[in-house]
Scaffold this motif. Sequence first.
Motif, PDB file in Angstrom:
ATOM      1  N   ALA A  15      -1.075  -2.240  -4.675  1.00 25.90           N
ATOM      2  CA  ALA A  15      -0.766  -0.918  -4.136  1.00 25.90           C
ATOM      3  C   ALA A  15      -0.163  -1.007  -2.739  1.00 25.90           C
ATOM      4  N   LEU A  65       0.109   1.556   0.366  1.00 25.85           N
ATOM      5  CA  LEU A  65      -0.448   2.830   0.821  1.00 25.85           C
ATOM      6  C   LEU A  65       0.044   3.142   2.229  1.00 25.85           C
ATOM      7  N   THR A 103      -7.194   3.490  -2.830  1.00 29.72           N
ATOM      8  CA  THR A 103      -6.550   3.894  -4.074  1.00 29.72           C
ATOM      9  C   THR A 103      -7.377   4.920  -4.837  1.00 29.72           C
ATOM     10  N   TYR A 132       0.207   7.063  -3.394  1.00 26.29           N
ATOM     11  CA  TYR A 132       0.652   5.728  -2.993  1.00 26.29           C
ATOM     12  C   TYR A 132       1.567   5.148  -4.064  1.00 26.29           C
ATOM     13  N   VAL A 170       2.310   1.916  -6.490  1.00 19.60           N
ATOM     14  CA  VAL A 170       1.445   0.882  -7.051  1.00 19.60           C
ATOM     15  C   VAL A 170       2.078   0.253  -8.294  1.00 19.60           C
ATOM     16  N   GLY A 193      -4.623   8.692  -6.570  1.00 22.86           N
ATOM     17  CA  GLY A 193      -5.962   8.223  -6.861  1.00 22.86           C
ATOM     18  C   GLY A 193      -6.672   9.192  -7.787  1.00 22.86           C
TER      19      GLY A 193
END
Length: 517
Positions: free
Chosen positions: A207, A209, A217, A222, A224, A241
Amino acid sequence: MPLPNELSTIFRSKQKSYKMVLILAMLEEYNNTRIKSFSLQRISEAFLTHLQQREAEGKRVDAPPKKLALRWSDVTTNQLKSLINTPIQALSSVIDAHDQKQSISFKPSIWEKLDENGIEDLRNYALTEIENYYNHFNNHVAIREHLEQVMRDYISAKTQPFSGHQLGTLFRKTIPEQLKCLPFIDEHYKIQGSIGQGNWANIPWIAILDKRITETTQRGEYVVYLFAEDMSCVYLTLAQGVTGPGEKGKKESHEYLRQKVKQMRELLSLDHFQKDENIHLTTSGIGRDYQVSTVAYVRYDRDQVPDDEQLISDLENLIENYKYYVDTIKKSGTEVEADMIEIGAESLDPLSVKERVQTIQTYIRRKGFQFPDHLIENFYLSLKTKPFVILAGVSGTGKTKLVKLFAEALGATSTNRQFTLIPVRPDWSDPSDLLGYKDLSGTFRPGRLTEVLLEATKPSNRHKPYFICLDEMNLARVEHYFSDLLSVLETQEWRDDRIVTASLIGKDSLTTDQDQQ
């Protein structure tokens, strides 16, 4: 003499070479003219010339946006308007741009601190930073090799001891460190990978972020890489998330995630990415969570992973969209904490009026168009007051374009049939062209306006925005073809927690039992 503080850090955060190229173009124009205010057209020409010369010399150069061309030699100055706005806005702390005068300059406070030596120092600073930027690419980032290694070895690795396995080092250290070498990954980003905690994860991930909005996460948004459980493919995604929202219950969390996905797709261009729920990672329950939480993705099949150049290009494209999203919500003051939004029958928009207007303004600017902010605000408030607005003005001033872009910013497009453009014809003398008519057999033939109204009043579409734009209304006598609808609009009233009007078309005229529009 060192550069002023305002200038000494302007290239600290960079995703492309555009900021450095813009500064070089401005300094070149100053050296040629000794004038401190520059024509935006001339700066655009110098900006493009720099990129074209670098490309012609065979040096590494940022590729032009795919919507413009494949090479800078095929780009024209007129195509640069929206692109050059990006570095101008990024350098707004030291640059003034005047749309009406079509000019650009350093701020007066900057000019006061720049003597001839300072101008040369700034030029050398830009040249040094642009070379540093391109030198980053000389350190080969082996994304393809690592993705293929994971898909090749992961299933067999799960039969081996978890602790100290080399794939753990690959996910937690090797890949994050290589990704940090990419020039568009700056200090705002945290990169982490996981193959599980104590036991092998079914879906390993890596990921990226933005620390300004999330460092976990479990919540927030984000970028990923997600590997399918059977290692048949890996997805590069812009995702959310699912753990934080999931605390409120499965049904509520999925509704929340879908709402956020819709908002983000409205805001971002996400060119060349899939925007649907066809991401398949696992057959277990969490697979559905990934489907509804994913904003956009590109899939790489195990035996068809593209080369590193394409992988880096896709990642840069998605990071640009992600950065734009973060910058927008930070600028508007929107909190991104993933607490649940209460979504009931009347919760049509989780954003405040200020946030929604800001989102609309940002979307329109991102599409390369400029309207005064107060015009967009007035249009929004007018529609909220009474959902019928007349835009007056001479032809070619952007009235139709404003309506179309405004509708798109709210998710209403011609593709999903929530935006309809109806050109008015000079020969319209009664409402039949809009509303419909009975043919010789007595069957009602609905007009385009009626078709949209019937679609919008279906229960499944109750909370979707619908826009109808009557283009060039004054080509025909408005009171002849539009008077019936105007009269009905004046009969609005609240009934059973809904706004209803008198019947526009009698029930006996329709082939459906719909009697209210």
